[in-house]
Design a protein around this motif. Structure first.
Motif, mmCIF file in Angstrom:
data_model
loop_
_atom_site.group_PDB
_atom_site.id
_atom_site.type_symbol
_atom_site.label_atom_id
_atom_site.label_comp_id
_atom_site.label_asym_id
_atom_site.label_seq_id
_atom_site.Cartn_x
_atom_site.Cartn_y
_atom_site.Cartn_z
ATOM 1 N N PRO A 1 11.544 -41.949 -0.027
ATOM 2 C CA PRO A 1 12.529 -42.779 -0.508
ATOM 3 C C PRO A 1 12.513 -42.667 -1.834
ATOM 4 O O PRO A 1 13.534 -42.940 -2.305
ATOM 5 C CB PRO A 1 11.907 -44.579 -0.979
ATOM 6 N N ASN A 2 11.272 -42.028 -2.452
ATOM 7 C CA ASN A 2 10.742 -41.334 -4.120
ATOM 8 C C ASN A 2 12.179 -40.487 -3.677
ATOM 9 O O ASN A 2 12.798 -40.119 -5.454
ATOM 10 C CB ASN A 2 9.882 -41.249 -4.137
ATOM 11 N N ALA A 3 11.759 -39.423 -3.183
ATOM 12 C CA ALA A 3 13.039 -37.933 -3.012
ATOM 13 C C ALA A 3 14.427 -38.515 -3.223
ATOM 14 O O ALA A 3 15.419 -37.753 -4.318
ATOM 15 C CB ALA A 3 12.824 -37.142 -2.361
ATOM 16 N N VAL B 1 17.478 -37.653 -6.094
ATOM 17 C CA VAL B 1 18.953 -36.933 -6.266
ATOM 18 C C VAL B 1 20.297 -38.549 -6.288
ATOM 19 O O VAL B 1 21.110 -37.603 -7.526
ATOM 20 C CB VAL B 1 18.869 -36.479 -4.344
ATOM 21 N N LYS B 2 19.592 -39.532 -6.411
ATOM 22 C CA LYS B 2 20.673 -41.289 -6.795
ATOM 23 C C LYS B 2 20.691 -40.496 -7.755
ATOM 24 O O LYS B 2 22.159 -40.333 -8.728
ATOM 25 C CB LYS B 2 20.697 -41.862 -6.466
ATOM 26 N N GLU C 1 26.458 -34.693 -3.430
ATOM 27 C CA GLU C 1 27.383 -33.989 -3.198
ATOM 28 C C GLU C 1 26.600 -32.570 -2.345
ATOM 29 O O GLU C 1 26.903 -32.389 -1.308
ATOM 30 C CB GLU C 1 28.995 -33.532 -3.387
ATOM 31 N N GLN C 2 26.114 -31.866 -3.940
ATOM 32 C CA GLN C 2 25.259 -31.055 -2.994
ATOM 33 C C GLN C 2 24.290 -30.500 -2.308
ATOM 34 O O GLN C 2 24.106 -30.025 -1.200
ATOM 35 C CB GLN C 2 24.948 -30.309 -4.254
ATOM 36 N N TRP C 3 23.638 -32.182 -2.252
ATOM 37 C CA TRP C 3 22.174 -32.547 -1.322
ATOM 38 C C TRP C 3 23.109 -32.711 -0.252
ATOM 39 O O TRP C 3 21.608 -32.162 1.084
ATOM 40 C CB TRP C 3 21.655 -33.831 -1.381
ATOM 41 N N ILE C 4 24.330 -32.752 0.954
ATOM 42 C CA ILE C 4 24.359 -33.736 1.595
ATOM 43 C C ILE C 4 24.810 -31.910 1.643
ATOM 44 O O ILE C 4 24.747 -31.765 2.796
ATOM 45 C CB ILE C 4 26.133 -35.144 1.503
ATOM 46 N N ALA C 5 26.537 -31.496 1.344
ATOM 47 C CA ALA C 5 26.225 -29.747 1.707
ATOM 48 C C ALA C 5 25.258 -28.773 2.466
ATOM 49 O O ALA C 5 25.337 -28.741 3.519
ATOM 50 C CB ALA C 5 27.137 -29.181 0.823
ATOM 51 N N ASP C 6 23.983 -28.873 1.242
ATOM 52 C CA ASP C 6 22.747 -28.068 1.755
ATOM 53 C C ASP C 6 22.632 -28.474 3.027
ATOM 54 O O ASP C 6 21.762 -27.642 3.914
ATOM 55 C CB ASP C 6 21.917 -28.465 -0.012
ATOM 56 N N ASN C 7 22.059 -29.829 3.259
ATOM 57 C CA ASN C 7 20.955 -30.436 4.518
ATOM 58 C C ASN C 7 21.962 -30.242 5.515
ATOM 59 O O ASN C 7 21.299 -30.360 6.549
ATOM 60 C CB ASN C 7 20.925 -31.520 4.116
ATOM 61 N N MET C 8 23.505 -29.958 5.486
ATOM 62 C CA MET C 8 24.721 -30.555 6.184
ATOM 63 C C MET C 8 24.690 -28.680 6.877
ATOM 64 O O MET C 8 25.082 -28.656 8.514
ATOM 65 C CB MET C 8 26.342 -31.048 6.104
ATOM 66 N N HIS C 9 23.703 -27.967 5.862
ATOM 67 C CA HIS C 9 24.581 -25.937 6.062
ATOM 68 C C HIS C 9 23.992 -26.133 7.295
ATOM 69 O O HIS C 9 22.828 -26.109 7.586
ATOM 70 C CB HIS C 9 24.157 -25.807 5.504
ATOM 71 N N GLY C 10 24.885 -25.566 8.469
ATOM 72 C CA GLY C 10 23.574 -24.793 9.632
ATOM 73 C C GLY C 10 23.740 -26.274 11.046
ATOM 74 O O GLY C 10 23.022 -25.833 11.577
#
Length: 164
Positions: free
Chosen positions: A35-37, A41-42, A50-59
């Motif tokens: 929750p803190n992290a 990000v928010k 958007e970058q967090w989503i892209a990074d974590n969706m990669h691969g």
């Protein structure tokens, strides 16, 4: 080998339920933000999210939307679904409302998050993507249903995406 997946969900309502699915040990999912992290990000704004989503969706080969009572109305869940589909990833939804939350409570089933996404042809994503309602009347049997079915549901989602 376990599929690598991205979990999409309503953070405030369903983090606890998502942890249960993630901890089944069947899939290789992205590390979930604490929750803190997530607040950090928010706080950095839209581009950071958007970058967090892209990074974590990669691969990842599939996005698993864990659907609780309010998931369909969450703008970032909608963003993740559209991004996944546009990036040619499998997409599947699973109702998690009967899993217990941190207060040992279940919730009502949420609406289909794929219903509000329409292709240029006019076809709704909900006509193509599956929203699974696990069998069972209590948290333990729903957990078992998810555990026993999730790998097949993901494979089906990847196959569906390959055909569409």
């Amino acid at each position: 080998m376990a599929r690598r997946v991205f979990f999409s969900f309503h953070f405030d309502n369903d983090f606890w339920r998502t942890q249960q699915v993630r901890n089944m040990g069947i899939l290789e999912g992205q590390s979930l933000c604490t929750p803190n992290a997530w607040e950090e990000v928010k706080r950095k704004g839209k581009a950071s999210i958007e970058q967090w989503i892209a990074d974590n969706m990669h691969g990842k080969s599939c996005v698993v939307v864990l659907v609780g009572s309010q998931t369909a109305s969450r703008p970032w869940v909608q963003h993740e679904i559209v991004k996944a589909w546009n990036d040619k990833r499998g997409v599947v939804g699973i109702h998690v409302n009967k899993l217990l939350d941190r207060n040992s409570q279940t919730s009502v089933a949420g609406t289909n998050p794929f219903e509000g996404i329409t292709f240029n042809s006019g076809t709704k994503l909900s006509d193509v993507v599956q929203l699974i309602t696990p069998t069972g009347n209590d948290s333990k049997t729903v957990y078992a249903s998810i555990s026993n079915g999730i790998e097949k549901w993901i494979e089906d989602a990847i196959a569906i995406r390959g055909r569409n």
